[in-house]
Design a protein around this motif. Structure first.
Motif, PDB file in Angstrom:
ATOM      1  N   UNK A 116       0.849  -1.195   0.000  1.00  0.00           N
ATOM      2  CA  UNK A 116       0.000   0.000   0.000  1.00  0.00           C
ATOM      3  C   UNK A 116       0.883   1.242   0.000  1.00  0.00           C
ATOM      4  N   UNK A 117       0.484   2.251  -0.763  1.00  0.00           N
ATOM      5  CA  UNK A 117       1.237   3.500  -0.793  1.00  0.00           C
ATOM      6  C   UNK A 117       0.314   4.649  -1.191  1.00  0.00           C
ATOM      7  N   UNK A 118       0.802   5.863  -0.983  1.00  0.00           N
ATOM      8  CA  UNK A 118       0.063   7.068  -1.340  1.00  0.00           C
ATOM      9  C   UNK A 118       0.685   7.725  -2.557  1.00  0.00           C
ATOM     10  N   UNK A 119      -0.144   8.371  -3.347  1.00  0.00           N
ATOM     11  CA  UNK A 119       0.316   9.307  -4.358  1.00  0.00           C
ATOM     12  C   UNK A 119      -0.215  10.682  -3.977  1.00  0.00           C
ATOM     13  N   UNK A 125      -3.592  17.604  -9.617  1.00  0.00           N
ATOM     14  CA  UNK A 125      -3.655  16.333 -10.310  1.00  0.00           C
ATOM     15  C   UNK A 125      -2.871  16.271 -11.598  1.00  0.00           C
ATOM     16  N   UNK A 126      -2.175  17.350 -11.947  1.00  0.00           N
ATOM     17  CA  UNK A 126      -1.338  17.322 -13.145  1.00  0.00           C
ATOM     18  C   UNK A 126      -0.177  16.349 -12.976  1.00  0.00           C
ATOM     19  N   UNK A 127       0.402  16.328 -11.795  1.00  0.00           N
ATOM     20  CA  UNK A 127       1.521  15.431 -11.507  1.00  0.00           C
ATOM     21  C   UNK A 127       1.287  14.787 -10.146  1.00  0.00           C
ATOM     22  N   UNK A 128       1.721  13.529 -10.019  1.00  0.00           N
ATOM     23  CA  UNK A 128       1.578  12.780  -8.779  1.00  0.00           C
ATOM     24  C   UNK A 128       2.942  12.237  -8.359  1.00  0.00           C
ATOM     25  N   UNK A 129       3.220  12.308  -7.074  1.00  0.00           N
ATOM     26  CA  UNK A 129       4.490  11.822  -6.530  1.00  0.00           C
ATOM     27  C   UNK A 129       4.207  10.746  -5.492  1.00  0.00           C
ATOM     28  N   UNK A 130       4.930   9.638  -5.598  1.00  0.00           N
ATOM     29  CA  UNK A 130       4.713   8.518  -4.687  1.00  0.00           C
ATOM     30  C   UNK A 130       5.262   8.836  -3.302  1.00  0.00           C
TER      31      UNK A 130
END
Length: 342
Positions: A116-119, A125-130
């Motif tokens: 499980x992880x978050x973005x 919402x243009x870019x997502x980082x883990x």
């Protein structure tokens, strides 16, 4: 027969009736309906979130991310932020949002890779980082996340409950008096919350999750609860398998069964106040009540697909999402009835 030839008493009665009828027809009327929206997606949609009546997102299987800026009249398929399943979505404002993601166990390349992880996005919402869930077991399977200001609670398999107080940077595991799968939850502030799940599990906390209390159900009920909704610290509802609906009026210590009138699995519930609420579920089930659940009425022939999640910006604007890229929108419109012709 002409009006002036009627006896006076009858003429007055008829005039009064016509005046009342005209007044009634001039009153505003409310029309409400659920309408299927076009998405150009066949994904299983697990969650939906709207900032207001226009700006919203829906997420689901294989990294599906849909976005709308016009209330869902048109949905855009966004570039996938991940190839994994997205279980939940939340935005604190137009720029800052989070996705709760889950990797398929067969896609894991090593035993120490987090399931499980978050973005996180800071640009709408243009870019997502883990962001790995620091403090969470690598094999933890998390089904949902509930956000409340800067705090959040993520929960899932084996009764696992994790919380964060710094907007998802670090997570702490909380004690839980259950090993059953947790599937739904709600918090009305940073301290008062409820989680529900398999094995008739209903947990209540009044200290942000440091301690939990199990609700009591009548007749040794062993249903699987999928979702819960509370409108105050005392009044709430929980829904689950085989058309199950329960209500509490004492904060979740004890629960009473309600008759839903259906046998389909119920997957989500939302109440606006102590009277009005909606429920969705398998087979396109849509239920509505205006008396706290004493009577439930079925909305028919909208879709046959399972509906997994509900979201309302207010009691007049809502969305339901589910299997096969299905998104339904609800719009309650007040109109002026046409006047009677003379």
């Amino acid at each position: 027969m002409k009006l002036n030839k009627l006896p006076t008493a009858h003429r007055l009665t008829l005039i009064s009736f016509l005046l009342l009828l005209a007044a009634h027809c001039a009153l505003p009327t409310v029309s409400a309906s659920w309408i299927k929206q076009r998405t150009n997606s066949l994904a299983w949609l697990h969650a939906v979130y709207f900032l207001d009546q226009n700006r919203g997102w829906s997420v689901g299987s294989r990294g599906t991310l849909l976005a709308t800026t016009d209330g869902g009249r048109s949905w855009q398929v966004e570039p996938k932020p991940t190839e994994d399943s997205i279980r939940d979505i939340y935005f604190s404002d137009e720029q800052n949002g989070w996705l709760l993601c889950e990797r398929n166990i067969y896609d894991l390349k090593s035993n120490d890779e987090q399931r499980a992880y978050l973005l996180k996005t800071t640009d709408g919402g243009e870019h997502w980082k883990r962001a790995n869930l620091r403090g969470v077991n690598v094999d933890a399977r998390l089904m949902r996340a509930v956000f409340q200001n800067g705090s959040a609670w993520a929960f899932g398999e084996g009764g696992a409950i994790y919380t964060t107080r710094d907007s998802g940077t670090t997570w702490v595991k909380l004690p839980a008096p259950t090993h059953f799968l947790l599937l739904g939850g709600t918090f009305i502030d940073e301290n008062s919350g409820w989680l529900v799940g398999a094995g008739a599990t209903i947990l209540q906390t009044s200290d942000g999750g440091e301690t939990w209390h199990q609700g009591r159900l009548p007749n040794n009920t062993n249903t699987r609860f999928n979702a819960t909704s509370f409108v105050s610290p005392t009044q709430g509802w929980a829904v689950g398998g085989d058309g199950t609906i329960y209500r509490t009026s004492n904060g979740g210590r004890t629960w009473q069964s309600q008759n839903s009138g259906v046998s389909a699995d119920l997957l989500d519930v939302k109440f606006f106040d102590a009277a009005e609420g909606w429920v969705v579920g398998a087979e396109g089930t849509l239920l509505h009540t205006r008396d706290g659940g004493l009577h439930w009425f079925t909305e028919r022939n909208v879709t046959e697909h399972a509906l997994e999640r509900l979201f309302f910006t207010d009691r007049s604007h809502g969305w339901a999402v589910g299997f096969g890229g299905t998104i339904l929108s609800f719009d309650s419109v007040t109109e002026r009835a046409p006047k009677l012709r003379p």
